[in-house]
Design a protein around this motif. Structure first.
Motif, PDB file in Angstrom:
ATOM      1  N   PRO A 194      26.126  22.201   3.480  1.00  0.00           N
ATOM      2  CA  PRO A 194      26.979  23.404   3.459  1.00  0.00           C
ATOM      3  C   PRO A 194      28.138  23.328   4.440  1.00  0.00           C
ATOM      4  O   PRO A 194      29.247  23.802   4.133  1.00  0.00           O
ATOM      5  N   ILE A 195      27.920  22.716   5.632  1.00  0.00           N
ATOM      6  CA  ILE A 195      29.028  22.583   6.585  1.00  0.00           C
ATOM      7  C   ILE A 195      30.122  21.721   5.980  1.00  0.00           C
ATOM      8  O   ILE A 195      31.325  22.016   6.081  1.00  0.00           O
ATOM      9  N   HIS A 196      29.701  20.644   5.325  1.00  0.00           N
ATOM     10  CA  HIS A 196      30.643  19.729   4.675  1.00  0.00           C
ATOM     11  C   HIS A 196      31.438  20.427   3.578  1.00  0.00           C
ATOM     12  O   HIS A 196      32.673  20.337   3.520  1.00  0.00           O
ATOM     13  N   SER A 197      30.736  21.172   2.709  1.00  0.00           N
ATOM     14  CA  SER A 197      31.426  21.822   1.591  1.00  0.00           C
ATOM     15  C   SER A 197      32.342  22.939   2.074  1.00  0.00           C
ATOM     16  O   SER A 197      33.453  23.115   1.541  1.00  0.00           O
ATOM     17  N   ILE A 198      31.918  23.700   3.099  1.00  0.00           N
ATOM     18  CA  ILE A 198      32.777  24.762   3.626  1.00  0.00           C
ATOM     19  C   ILE A 198      34.067  24.159   4.191  1.00  0.00           C
ATOM     20  O   ILE A 198      35.167  24.693   3.998  1.00  0.00           O
ATOM     21  N   GLY A 199      33.931  23.029   4.901  1.00  0.00           N
ATOM     22  CA  GLY A 199      35.112  22.367   5.454  1.00  0.00           C
ATOM     23  C   GLY A 199      36.089  21.947   4.376  1.00  0.00           C
ATOM     24  O   GLY A 199      37.313  22.104   4.528  1.00  0.00           O
ATOM     25  N   LEU A 200      35.577  21.420   3.273  1.00  0.00           N
ATOM     26  CA  LEU A 200      36.452  20.975   2.188  1.00  0.00           C
ATOM     27  C   LEU A 200      37.091  22.166   1.468  1.00  0.00           C
ATOM     28  O   LEU A 200      38.276  22.119   1.099  1.00  0.00           O
ATOM     29  N   ASP A 428      25.628  15.183  -6.342  1.00  0.00           N
ATOM     30  CA  ASP A 428      24.682  16.048  -7.059  1.00  0.00           C
ATOM     31  C   ASP A 428      24.647  17.467  -6.517  1.00  0.00           C
ATOM     32  O   ASP A 428      24.060  18.349  -7.139  1.00  0.00           O
ATOM     33  N   ASP A 429      25.258  17.724  -5.363  1.00  0.00           N
ATOM     34  CA  ASP A 429      25.342  19.092  -4.839  1.00  0.00           C
ATOM     35  C   ASP A 429      26.555  19.762  -5.473  1.00  0.00           C
ATOM     36  O   ASP A 429      27.693  19.313  -5.297  1.00  0.00           O
ATOM     37  N   HIS A 430      26.323  20.860  -6.213  1.00  0.00           N
ATOM     38  CA  HIS A 430      27.384  21.485  -7.006  1.00  0.00           C
ATOM     39  C   HIS A 430      28.535  21.967  -6.131  1.00  0.00           C
ATOM     40  O   HIS A 430      29.715  21.764  -6.467  1.00  0.00           O
ATOM     41  N   ASN A 431      28.235  22.623  -4.990  1.00  0.00           N
ATOM     42  CA  ASN A 431      29.295  23.135  -4.128  1.00  0.00           C
ATOM     43  C   ASN A 431      30.124  22.013  -3.525  1.00  0.00           C
ATOM     44  O   ASN A 431      31.364  22.097  -3.459  1.00  0.00           O
ATOM     45  N   THR A 436      35.011  18.918  -3.016  1.00  0.00           N
ATOM     46  CA  THR A 436      35.645  17.600  -2.889  1.00  0.00           C
ATOM     47  C   THR A 436      36.628  17.359  -4.020  1.00  0.00           C
ATOM     48  O   THR A 436      37.746  16.865  -3.812  1.00  0.00           O
ATOM     49  N   SER A 437      36.230  17.724  -5.236  1.00  0.00           N
ATOM     50  CA  SER A 437      37.100  17.524  -6.395  1.00  0.00           C
ATOM     51  C   SER A 437      38.388  18.337  -6.251  1.00  0.00           C
ATOM     52  O   SER A 437      39.490  17.823  -6.497  1.00  0.00           O
ATOM     53  N   ILE A 514      31.549   4.000   4.887  1.00  0.00           N
ATOM     54  CA  ILE A 514      30.617   5.116   5.065  1.00  0.00           C
ATOM     55  C   ILE A 514      31.277   6.193   5.912  1.00  0.00           C
ATOM     56  O   ILE A 514      31.918   5.901   6.920  1.00  0.00           O
ATOM     57  N   LEU A 515      31.115   7.441   5.492  1.00  0.00           N
ATOM     58  CA  LEU A 515      31.488   8.598   6.298  1.00  0.00           C
ATOM     59  C   LEU A 515      30.270   9.501   6.426  1.00  0.00           C
ATOM     60  O   LEU A 515      29.571   9.740   5.443  1.00  0.00           O
ATOM     61  N   SER A 516      30.034   9.974   7.643  1.00  0.00           N
ATOM     62  CA  SER A 516      28.872  10.825   7.893  1.00  0.00           C
ATOM     63  C   SER A 516      29.252  12.293   7.747  1.00  0.00           C
ATOM     64  O   SER A 516      30.227  12.761   8.350  1.00  0.00           O
ATOM     65  N   LYS A 517      28.523  13.019   6.909  1.00  0.00           N
ATOM     66  CA  LYS A 517      28.767  14.449   6.742  1.00  0.00           C
ATOM     67  C   LYS A 517      28.346  15.207   7.997  1.00  0.00           C
ATOM     68  O   LYS A 517      27.376  14.829   8.648  1.00  0.00           O
TER      69      LYS A 517
END
Length: 536
Positions: A194-200, A428-431, A436-437, A514-517
């Motif tokens: 969730p932290i990753h997706s919120i940032g994007l 596979d995580d929808h958010n 990202t897309s 590699i990038l770490s979320k």
């Protein structure tokens, strides 16, 4: 119960020391009033021979280390033979040598486990009975012999009980550590997503046409997210350090480029804090673990943003002896002398009334100190109240300048925009997939988004995949499959919330970045530019 491969060598060293003490004791007895050295000469000669044999055994253990049960039993027999000889010939005056029996018994049990404790106990009781049969003094004092036999039985039994309790407590502690590791690994992955997706998503909003008020709201969201992300990384860093899982992997690089890139990544955080960052240019090269060094400098910068807000900040590289030092100067309020030795302790913070809004829990500098120790670097702090603080990372090797890895044309390609770059995105995580897309599309990329690795086919130029894609396949499997379809090594990137070292081991030799979320948008953009440089 071999907790240490040097246990047997330690026992052999101690054997020589104890035998030497026994030699001194017997020799001193010969000079006491009422005693004759002549009477003790056989014992002295035997102990000297015992010491020589013990040194030979010690050298054999050092030459051929390992677990050899017969050698350990031989050592026990050797110890008891020497002790029995001294007790038989020494009579009443040699009784203190019985302490050697107790040492042999407990020493073998504590070092090598219950099995050797039992063997040593049986041999000790046998040795006492042999001494009883050969020594008239012992025969005249049967109750003393009974006391010694009882002591030689009770003490090992009690030691066995302690060993069992220690073993069980150790197993419980190890089980708890494993459970904690599993929990933190899963919690780490679940929190990173969730932290990753919120940032994007926030980066997508920033790219959109917004009014001033909306842009301020986006800034507030992004700033809060950065604080959460930094706290999260600090806790994970502390946990991995406690587990001893951080191992430096050194490489050669230019310090000037390294620091310039780090300051670019922190430009947004500096803007929020009102800090003007300045980098004094340098042409020095060094060899170190880039990731660990980046974490150290990042934590120092974060502290300056918190406690020296709205003040300029200077980052420079200085010569320090034969090496180099990275120094971060701020013009904050400084740290009093009584606090300077404590700020590197975990959870220690120098709090003042106006610090109530400062984020953090006091882990940053403690992590810097521990990472520095791991890398062989010294972390020094100089500060004066009202004049600012300087934190220096000393001990970096100074190397001769290297040739740049990229030519001018290639560097220009890497710095180009991402317009038209065909990206295959597998997540596979929808958010996270949506975020990202959307962000990649705003950067001008042509995105093929896939939520499942099954039946994957693409004409992409770059592959971006999560590592964990469920039960069917991993991100590495997807990359290998697509590369096989295309017939060439398509540039690929794994973004993962799992343990970074484990993923690095999996992708080793496969030419996969590699990038770490949670991944900052600037990191993702830089990685894609770098991969596009290999495509064109």
């Amino acid at each position: 119960m071999d907790y240490n491969k040097n246990n047997e060598l330690d026992q052999a060293n101690l054997r020589v020391i104890v035998a030497s003490c026994a030699l001194v004791y017997i020799t001193v007895l010969g000079f006491l009033p009422g005693h004759s050295l002549q009477d003790y000469l056989p014992v002295i000669y035997y102990i000297v021979s015992f010491i020589l044999l013990s040194i030979g055994l010690r050298q054999a253990i050092a030459r051929w280390p390992g677990h050899y049960p017969w050698r350990r039993v031989l050592g026990i027999v050797h110890d008891y033979t020497g002790t029995c000889f001294g007790l038989v010939l020494g009579g009443e005056a040699a009784l203190p040598l019985y302490a050697v029996m107790v040492w042999v018994n407990l020493g073998n049990g504590m070092r090598f486990g219950t099995r050797y404790l039992i063997i040593a106990t049986v041999l000790a009781l046998t040795a006492l009975l042999v001494v009883y049969q050969l020594n008239p003094y012992w025969q005249a004092n049967p109750f003393m012999v009974l006391m010694l036999l009882t002591t030689s039985t009770v003490i090992p039994i009690y030691a066995h009980m302690l060993l069992e309790r220690t073993r069980k407590a150790s197993e419980l502690a190890m089980a708890a550590t494993r459970e904690k590791s599993r929990f933190l690994a899963q919690a780490s992955h679940d929190l990173r997503q969730p932290i990753h997706s919120i940032g994007l998503f926030t980066a997508c909003l920033r790219e959109a046409p917004l009014g001033d008020q909306e842009r301020r709201l986006v800034d507030s969201i992004d700033r809060s997210l950065l604080n959460v992300s930094q706290l999260f990384r600090s806790i994970l860093d502390l946990y991995t350090l406690d587990n001893g899982r951080v191992q430096p992997k050194c490489e050669t690089f230019a310090l000037g480029d390294f620091l310039a890139d780090l300051l670019r990544q922190n430009a947004e955080a500096a803007r929020w804090a009102g800090v003007e960052m300045r980098l004094r240019s340098c042409r020095h090269w060094t060899r170190a673990d880039r990731g660990i060094l980046a974490t150290m400098v990042q934590n120092v910068l974060s502290n300056s943003f918190k406690y020296a807000a709205h003040r300029p900040l200077l980052v420079a590289v200085r010569r320090h002896g034969d090496g180099l030092a990275i120094v971060v100067y701020d013009q904050g309020r400084g740290i009093a002398d009584e606090h300077q030795g404590l700020v590197f302790e975990e959870f220690y913070r120098v709090r003042q009334v106006r610090d109530k809004d400062v984020e953090g829990v006091g882990l940053g500098l403690s992590i810097v100190k521990r990472l520095g120790r791991l890398m062989g670097l010294q972390v020094r702090l100089r500060s004066r109240l009202g004049r600012g603080t300087a934190v220096s990372l000393q001990g970096l090797p100074r190397l001769a300048a290297q040739k740049p890895a990229l030519g001018v044309e290639q560097q220009a390609v890497q710095n180009a925009m991402l317009g038209g770059l065909r990206v295959c995105l597998v997540e596979d995580d929808h958010n996270v997939l949506r975020a990202t897309s959307a962000l990649l599309q705003r950067w001008g990329c042509e995105v093929e988004a896939h939520s499942s690795p099954m039946g994957l086919s693409s004409q992409c130029e770059v592959i971006v995949a999560d590592y964990d894609l469920g039960q069917e396949a991993t991100g590495v499997d997807c990359i290998e499959s697509l590369r096989q379809q295309r017939g060439w090594e398509v540039p690929a990137l794994i973004m993962t919330g799992h343990d970074l070292e484990r993923i690095q081991a999996v992708v080793q030799g496969r030419n996969i970045a590699i990038l770490s979320k949670p991944v900052r948008p600037a990191q993702l953009r830089a990685a894609l530019r770098g991969m596009r440089g290999g495509v064109v």
